[in-house]
Scaffold this motif. Structure first.
Motif, short mmCIF file in Angstrom:
data_model
loop_
_atom_site.label_atom_id
_atom_site.label_comp_id
_atom_site.label_asym_id
_atom_site.label_seq_id
_atom_site.Cartn_x
_atom_site.Cartn_y
_atom_site.Cartn_z
N VAL A 295 51.24 -1.73 8.97
CA VAL A 295 50.12 -1.83 8.58
C VAL A 295 48.76 -1.23 9.21
CG1 VAL A 295 48.16 -3.64 7.89
CG2 VAL A 295 50.71 -4.20 7.55
N ARG A 296 47.92 -0.48 8.40
CA ARG A 296 46.74 0.31 9.16
C ARG A 296 45.64 -0.57 8.61
NH1 ARG A 296 46.82 5.62 10.11
NH2 ARG A 296 44.82 5.46 10.49
N ILE A 297 44.66 -0.68 9.69
CA ILE A 297 43.12 -1.15 9.42
C ILE A 297 42.22 -0.35 9.64
CG2 ILE A 297 41.86 -3.08 10.23
CD1 ILE A 297 44.37 -4.69 11.02
N PHE A 298 41.10 -0.24 8.60
CA PHE A 298 40.07 1.06 8.87
C PHE A 298 38.95 0.18 8.63
CE2 PHE A 298 43.58 3.12 6.74
CZ PHE A 298 43.56 4.41 7.52
N ILE A 299 38.10 0.12 9.54
CA ILE A 299 36.96 -0.75 9.89
C ILE A 299 35.81 0.10 9.74
CG2 ILE A 299 35.61 -2.45 11.04
CD1 ILE A 299 38.31 -3.48 12.04
N GLY A 300 34.74 -0.15 8.79
CA GLY A 300 33.48 0.52 8.74
C GLY A 300 33.42 1.78 8.95
N SER A 301 32.45 2.42 9.79
CA SER A 301 32.12 3.89 9.90
C SER A 301 33.06 4.40 10.70
CB SER A 301 30.75 4.02 10.58
OG SER A 301 30.69 3.39 11.90
N ASN A 303 35.82 5.30 9.27
CA ASN A 303 35.92 6.30 8.23
C ASN A 303 34.77 6.64 7.38
OD1 ASN A 303 37.20 6.81 5.04
ND2 ASN A 303 38.53 7.50 6.72
N LYS A 304 34.59 7.94 7.24
CA LYS A 304 33.39 8.27 6.43
C LYS A 304 33.28 7.75 5.16
CE LYS A 304 35.50 12.61 4.30
NZ LYS A 304 35.38 13.85 4.08
N LEU A 305 34.19 7.23 4.26
CA LEU A 305 34.08 6.70 3.22
C LEU A 305 33.28 5.22 3.08
CD1 LEU A 305 35.25 6.49 0.05
CD2 LEU A 305 37.02 5.28 1.01
N PHE A 306 33.54 4.64 4.42
CA PHE A 306 32.87 3.46 4.43
C PHE A 306 31.72 3.54 5.15
CE2 PHE A 306 37.38 1.66 3.81
CZ PHE A 306 37.27 1.57 2.34
N SER A 307 31.11 4.71 5.78
CA SER A 307 30.29 4.78 6.57
C SER A 307 28.81 4.15 6.31
CB SER A 307 29.93 6.22 6.96
OG SER A 307 29.54 7.16 6.00
N LEU A 308 28.69 4.20 4.85
CA LEU A 308 27.52 3.55 4.39
C LEU A 308 27.63 2.10 4.07
CD1 LEU A 308 25.99 6.34 2.43
CD2 LEU A 308 25.28 5.88 4.60
N SER A 309 28.73 1.65 3.45
CA SER A 309 28.96 0.42 2.96
C SER A 309 29.34 -0.53 3.90
CB SER A 309 29.86 0.32 1.72
OG SER A 309 31.04 0.84 2.12
N SER A 311 32.54 -1.51 4.87
CA SER A 311 33.49 -2.18 4.50
C SER A 311 34.81 -1.74 5.20
CB SER A 311 33.91 -1.73 3.08
OG SER A 311 32.72 -1.71 2.37
N SER A 312 36.01 -2.56 4.94
CA SER A 312 37.21 -2.38 5.78
C SER A 312 38.17 -2.07 4.79
CB SER A 312 37.20 -3.66 6.68
OG SER A 312 36.68 -3.43 7.85
N GLY A 330 46.98 -2.10 -0.36
CA GLY A 330 46.00 -2.57 0.29
C GLY A 330 44.98 -3.45 -0.27
N VAL A 331 44.07 -3.75 0.56
CA VAL A 331 42.80 -4.43 0.27
C VAL A 331 41.44 -3.77 0.80
CG1 VAL A 331 41.52 -6.51 0.82
CG2 VAL A 331 44.15 -6.69 0.16
N ILE A 332 40.56 -3.70 -0.11
CA ILE A 332 39.20 -3.04 0.40
C ILE A 332 38.07 -4.27 0.40
CG2 ILE A 332 37.35 -1.46 0.09
CD1 ILE A 332 39.57 0.73 -0.81
N GLY A 333 37.46 -4.56 1.17
CA GLY A 333 36.42 -5.41 1.18
C GLY A 333 35.35 -5.41 2.19
N PRO A 334 34.52 -6.46 2.42
CA PRO A 334 33.59 -6.34 3.40
C PRO A 334 34.18 -6.47 4.93
CG PRO A 334 33.61 -8.45 2.59
CD PRO A 334 34.55 -7.80 1.80
N THR A 335 33.75 -6.16 6.00
CA THR A 335 34.32 -6.23 7.16
C THR A 335 34.54 -7.52 7.72
OG1 THR A 335 31.96 -5.98 8.31
CG2 THR A 335 32.90 -4.01 8.01
#
Length: 360
Positions: A295-301, A303-309, A311-312, A330-335
């Motif tokens: 499993v990979r977990i991306f948190i907020g900025s 990654n550039k995709l979520f740098s403004l919103s 999100s995770s 996977g799942v995309i949502g708030p941090t």
């Protein structure tokens, strides 16, 4: 279950830098944020600690945590929230992931296979399941090249353009515009349609293209030269460019509009929905999870995709019966996603999807 650690070593903190009291206070701040999304103050923290500690002593610890970049104050006199770096540290070093219960496993298996066994049914249900569990958006990325073809048809729109309609055995329909060569005979559309349908049924797009390539000489003899060019164009248009080879399924965007607490939340969700509309960036990010062992977990900025919103995303690859990676979900949502619950759910769902696709 395996999971990937942070890609940025500069965001990793050693547990040795935090004593037991600091770890407990930091955990309480993060736990409160994941449940409520609200900052927590020293007075409330002092009441919830296992060992008695005055609000002033709690504030001193919070100041140390803030100096490490693990927490921050959203407003001057407010309580504290974890920073994105703090969340990353918490997820990598402190969070314990449990396993799913037998009932939860049965529910995943039943839900994912509940509406038929075609690949499209399985992927659609997996996306909906993850959306429901997380109250976020469920996402699935797979390759269009793996779908079995059922039918292709050319429909002339005007003297210079035709619409190519490709139908998969799973019921999926894709449309593409192709230019028409000058001087194309009126019968060319029917010839091209019949020629391809005699050769593509039951094959993947890659197999069909290989079949047509192998029959290129025969095709030139059997078809008018301009019609043969149309045949090649009709299939080639589906294989050009990485983005065209990928299929993105998103379910549950409306979940992101629930439980909004402030105008800032509304703006964050608006930006996240914009992110989800930018399919190219979402596909690129999900593609990075395909190279992971777990499993990979991306948190907020991070990654550039979520740098403004802010999100995770939690994502895991799924494999076919030859153990080849064929997609990622996977799942995309708030941090403040419930990482402890969602990570094992994503991991197990990926394994169920892979097994079902292998049986199909």
């Amino acid at each position: 279950m395996s999971r990937q650690r942070s890609e940025d070593p500069g965001q990793a903190y050693g547990l040795s830098q935090l004593n037991e009291r600091s770890r407990e206070i930091f955990r309480q701040i993060v736990d409160s944020y994941l449940v409520t999304g609200e900052p927590v103050g020293s007075r409330n923290l002092s009441r919830s600690l296992t060992a008695p500690l005055s609000p002033a002593s709690v504030r001193n610890v919070m100041a140390d945590l803030e100096s490490l970049g693990l927490i921050h104050a959203p407003h001057t006199s407010a309580g504290r929230l974890p920073t994105e770096s703090g969340l990353r540290f918490f997820v990598d070093a402190m969070l314990e992931f449990g396993d799913l219960s037998d009932e939860e496993r049965r529910n995943v298996q039943t839900r994912v296979a509940s509406h038929g066994r075609s690949a499209d049914d399985i992927l659609q249900q997996a996306s909906s399941l993850l959306s429901g569990v997380s109250r976020g958006a469920g996402v699935v990325l797979t390759t269009k090249q793996d779908a079995r073809l059922k039918h292709i048809e050319f429909v002339q729109l005007d003297p210079r353009r035709a619409l190519v309609v490709l139908v998969g055995e799973d019921g999926s329909v894709e449309n593409r515009l192709v230019p028409l060569p000058i001087g194309l005979p009126a019968s060319a559309m029917v010839e091209a349609t019949n020629f391809l349908n005699a050769r593509i049924r039951g094959r993947t797009l890659l197999e069909a293209r290989a079949e047509i390539e192998a029959a290129r000489t025969a095709a030139s003899e059997e078809l008018h030269e301009l019609t043969a060019g149309l045949v090649s164009a009709g299939l080639a248009d589906w294989g050009d460019g990485d983005a065209d080879q990928r299929r993105l399924i998103v379910r549950g965007q409306s979940n992101l509009l629930e439980d909004l607490r402030a105008l800032e939340d509304l703006e964050r969700v608006r930006l996240l929905l914009d992110d989800l509309e930018s399919k190219k960036e979402v596909i690129e990010l999900l593609g990075r999870a395909e190279t992971a062992e777990g499993v990979r977990i991306f948190i907020g900025s991070e990654n550039k995709l979520f740098s403004l919103s802010g999100s995770s995303m939690i994502a895991a690859p799924f494999r076919d019966d030859r153990q080849q990676i064929v997609g990622v979900l996977g799942v995309i949502g708030p941090t403040r996603l419930n990482y402890a619950r969602i990570v094992p759910m994503v991991d197990y769902t990926a394994r169920v999807v892979g097994r079902l696709l292998g049986e199909g």
